[in-house]
Design an enzyme around this catalytic site. Sequence first.
Site, PDB file in Angstrom:
ATOM      1  N   CYS A 356      -9.821  -1.221  -6.323  1.00  0.00           N
ATOM      2  CA  CYS A 356      -8.387  -1.050  -7.182  1.00  0.00           C
ATOM      3  C   CYS A 356      -7.297  -2.186  -6.038  1.00  0.00           C
ATOM      4  O   CYS A 356      -6.500  -2.048  -6.261  1.00  0.00           O
ATOM      5  CB  CYS A 356      -7.591   0.515  -6.993  1.00  0.00           C
ATOM      6  SG  CYS A 356      -9.200   1.001  -8.147  1.00  0.00           S
TER       7      CYS A 356
HETATM    8  O1  KQY Z   1      -8.080   2.107 -10.168  1.00  0.00           O
HETATM    9  C1  KQY Z   1      -6.603   1.938  -9.610  1.00  0.00           C
HETATM   10  N1  KQY Z   1      -6.812   0.703 -10.478  1.00  0.00           N
HETATM   11  C2  KQY Z   1      -5.398   2.295 -10.105  1.00  0.00           C
HETATM   12  C3  KQY Z   1      -4.581   3.946 -10.336  1.00  0.00           C
HETATM   13  C4  KQY Z   1      -3.230   3.709 -10.222  1.00  0.00           C
HETATM   14  C5  KQY Z   1      -2.928   5.046  -9.642  1.00  0.00           C
HETATM   15  C6  KQY Z   1      -1.819   5.234  -9.133  1.00  0.00           C
HETATM   16  N2  KQY Z   1      -1.530   6.778  -9.189  1.00  0.00           N
END
Ligand code: KQY
Length: 365
Positions: A356
Amino acid sequence: MSATLTSTPADDGYRMPAEWDAHRGCFLVWPERTDNWRLGAKPAQGAWRTLIETIAEAEPVTVLVSARQYAVARGLLPDHVRLVETTTNDAWVRDTGPSFVVNDAGDVRGVSWSFNAWGGLRGGLYFPWDADDLVGPKICDLERVPVYRPDLVLEGGSIDIDGEGTVLTTEECLLNDNRNPHLSREQIEEQLHSHLGTSKVIWLPRGVFLDETDGHIDNFARFAAPGVVMLTWTDDESDPQYERSAEALTILERETDAAGRPLRVVKIHQPGPLTFTAEEAGGVDSVPGSQPRVAGERLAGSYVNSYLGNGIVVLPVFDDPHDAAAVAAYQELFPGRTVRTVPGREILLGGGNVHCITQQLPAGH
Ligand code: KQY
């Protein structure tokens, strides 16, 4: 400024390559917001530093960092890591950055989707998100590549690509009415194919239990090679994750990919289950409009949330009894790569993991 294109990648002969193809580099964004990263984001910055140093051994790394944090990041990161001062809302470049596409000549272009912080005013995770919505075009500017800006709310972590025509995703996210309520499943499939150069979508119903992204595929099930999918698993039938993983397994086992191949599914047992400690939850600033963190709340821990760099694969580990099996699975799945691990807990506390917070730039020509 990079040209904004009004055609589509598929029309122009472009497609998104698999992450395991060669890279020209990798982008990350430096974490700093204290309503998501505990203790003034210092522990998260330590986790970023370890990950950045690991990836930078394999390929050039660029880190986008605010003016306020520039000197801090410069002091912590190796000299060969490029820093670019950029305004962002948080640090999830997989979701805010462009999905890069290539053509047969090796030219690279960016697809910068619309970003609404995982749900906008209906379940989104922060407000505002306007700076994050501009991260994709800014990266394309930096790399001097033309950019497509489809009118589709989509995060890069919600799709996974085999590079041979197949895209894997979840209904929980892409069909969620907090993303593109005006579009049908068929219209969303059309948009995916025209912007990714794919021809088949495999839909899984749901992702990881309590994943605050609404079930991103990159935390749940990902291609490890054409025809091979790694799936977050639990053997515990009483765990709420079991039903989600079992329903996905049933679908994957009866599916074929765009090339007509059946899929080999490799189960990777989830860590934990992991939960916030009182100390961790208490270290996050409580701000109206951001996600409250509560002691005992389940974390969406997963080992499939990894990064495939040039010659390496980097997966998060959690000081958990399941770590060793996950590393062994990666060694079997990626025999030609060095398997590297990084501590994943601090990244997970913010709501995601290694995949992520990274975005690869394909090598192109
Ligand atoms: O896992 C992701 N791709 C993004 C997570 C965002 C979390 C914001 N608190």
